[in-house]
Motif scaffolding. Structure first.
Motif, PDB file in Angstrom:
ATOM      1  N   LEU A  80       5.744  12.973   1.006  1.00 55.33           N
ATOM      2  CA  LEU A  80       6.204  11.773   1.695  1.00 55.33           C
ATOM      3  C   LEU A  80       5.571  10.553   1.048  1.00 55.33           C
ATOM      4  N   VAL A  81       6.356   9.480   0.877  1.00 51.38           N
ATOM      5  CA  VAL A  81       5.833   8.208   0.387  1.00 51.38           C
ATOM      6  C   VAL A  81       5.895   7.223   1.545  1.00 51.38           C
ATOM      7  N   ASN A  82       4.800   6.556   1.824  1.00 51.90           N
ATOM      8  CA  ASN A  82       4.720   5.552   2.877  1.00 51.90           C
ATOM      9  C   ASN A  82       4.382   4.219   2.231  1.00 51.90           C
ATOM     10  N   LEU A  83       5.249   3.207   2.402  1.00 47.93           N
ATOM     11  CA  LEU A  83       4.993   1.867   1.879  1.00 47.93           C
ATOM     12  C   LEU A  83       4.722   0.932   3.041  1.00 47.93           C
ATOM     13  N   TRP A  84       3.751   0.055   2.867  1.00 50.90           N
ATOM     14  CA  TRP A  84       3.387  -0.917   3.901  1.00 50.90           C
ATOM     15  C   TRP A  84       3.012  -2.217   3.223  1.00 50.90           C
TER      16      TRP A  84
ATOM     17  N   TYR B 176       0.853  -1.171   0.000  1.00 58.10           N
ATOM     18  CA  TYR B 176       0.000   0.000   0.000  1.00 58.10           C
ATOM     19  C   TYR B 176       0.891   1.224   0.000  1.00 58.10           C
ATOM     20  N   ALA B 177       0.760   2.075  -0.989  1.00 59.77           N
ATOM     21  CA  ALA B 177       1.582   3.274  -1.091  1.00 59.77           C
ATOM     22  C   ALA B 177       0.694   4.498  -0.919  1.00 59.77           C
ATOM     23  N   TRP B 178       1.019   5.302   0.065  1.00 61.20           N
ATOM     24  CA  TRP B 178       0.330   6.582   0.247  1.00 61.20           C
ATOM     25  C   TRP B 178       1.340   7.666  -0.051  1.00 61.20           C
ATOM     26  N   ILE B 179       0.965   8.608  -0.862  1.00 57.49           N
ATOM     27  CA  ILE B 179       1.827   9.740  -1.158  1.00 57.49           C
ATOM     28  C   ILE B 179       1.100  10.980  -0.652  1.00 57.49           C
ATOM     29  N   ILE B 180       1.702  11.655   0.287  1.00 56.93           N
ATOM     30  CA  ILE B 180       1.057  12.801   0.923  1.00 56.93           C
ATOM     31  C   ILE B 180       1.868  14.042   0.607  1.00 56.93           C
TER      32      ILE B 180
ATOM     33  N   ARG C  99      -3.369   7.269  -3.149  1.00 56.53           N
ATOM     34  CA  ARG C  99      -3.215   5.911  -2.622  1.00 56.53           C
ATOM     35  C   ARG C  99      -3.304   4.939  -3.789  1.00 56.53           C
TER      36      ARG C  99
ATOM     37  N   ILE D  93      -3.650  13.623  -1.231  1.00 55.14           N
ATOM     38  CA  ILE D  93      -3.246  12.261  -0.880  1.00 55.14           C
ATOM     39  C   ILE D  93      -3.539  11.365  -2.071  1.00 55.14           C
TER      40      ILE D  93
END
Length: 108
Positions: free
Chosen positions: A67-71, A18-22, A34, A32
């Motif tokens: 910011l990129v958040n990977l999970w 799951y990639a969120w780019i904020i 996703r 945002i």
């Protein structure tokens, strides 16, 4: 990505990142984006370079600063941040196989 699953030699396991780019709003509205990134492994332990796919997602988002958040929601997968050095990844896989042998009988 490092992934291990059953003992089959040809295992196709789909993993969802799951990639969120904020974006930084700077007082304005925050954007945002996703997106799911789906990858499959073919070996019991395998390293996949997902850099290109993450870069594509960022570029397509239109967000220029943020910011990129990977999970990865999978118990036998991991995201590693490291230089892309084939020898390094082969060493990591070799150490994993020594620490947790594939042929052992595990309950989970």
């Amino acid at each position: 990505m490092v992934h291990g699953d059953r003992e089959d030699t040809e295992v196709a396991v789909k993993t969802y990142f799951y990639a969120w780019i904020i974006s930084q709003g700077g007082g304005r509205n925050m954007k945002i984006h996703r997106e799911d990134l789906r990858v499959s492994t073919r070996k019991r332990i395998e390293v996949l370079d997902i850099t290109g796919e993450v870069q594509r997602i960022v570029e397509e988002s239109g967000i220029k600063n943020g910011l990129v958040n990977l999970w990865v929601p999978h118990s036998t997968a991991a995201i590693a941040v490291n230089e892309h050095d084939t020898d390094l990844w082969e060493d990591i896989v070799d150490v994993l196989q020594k620490l947790v042998p594939i042929k052992e009988e595990y309950r989970h």
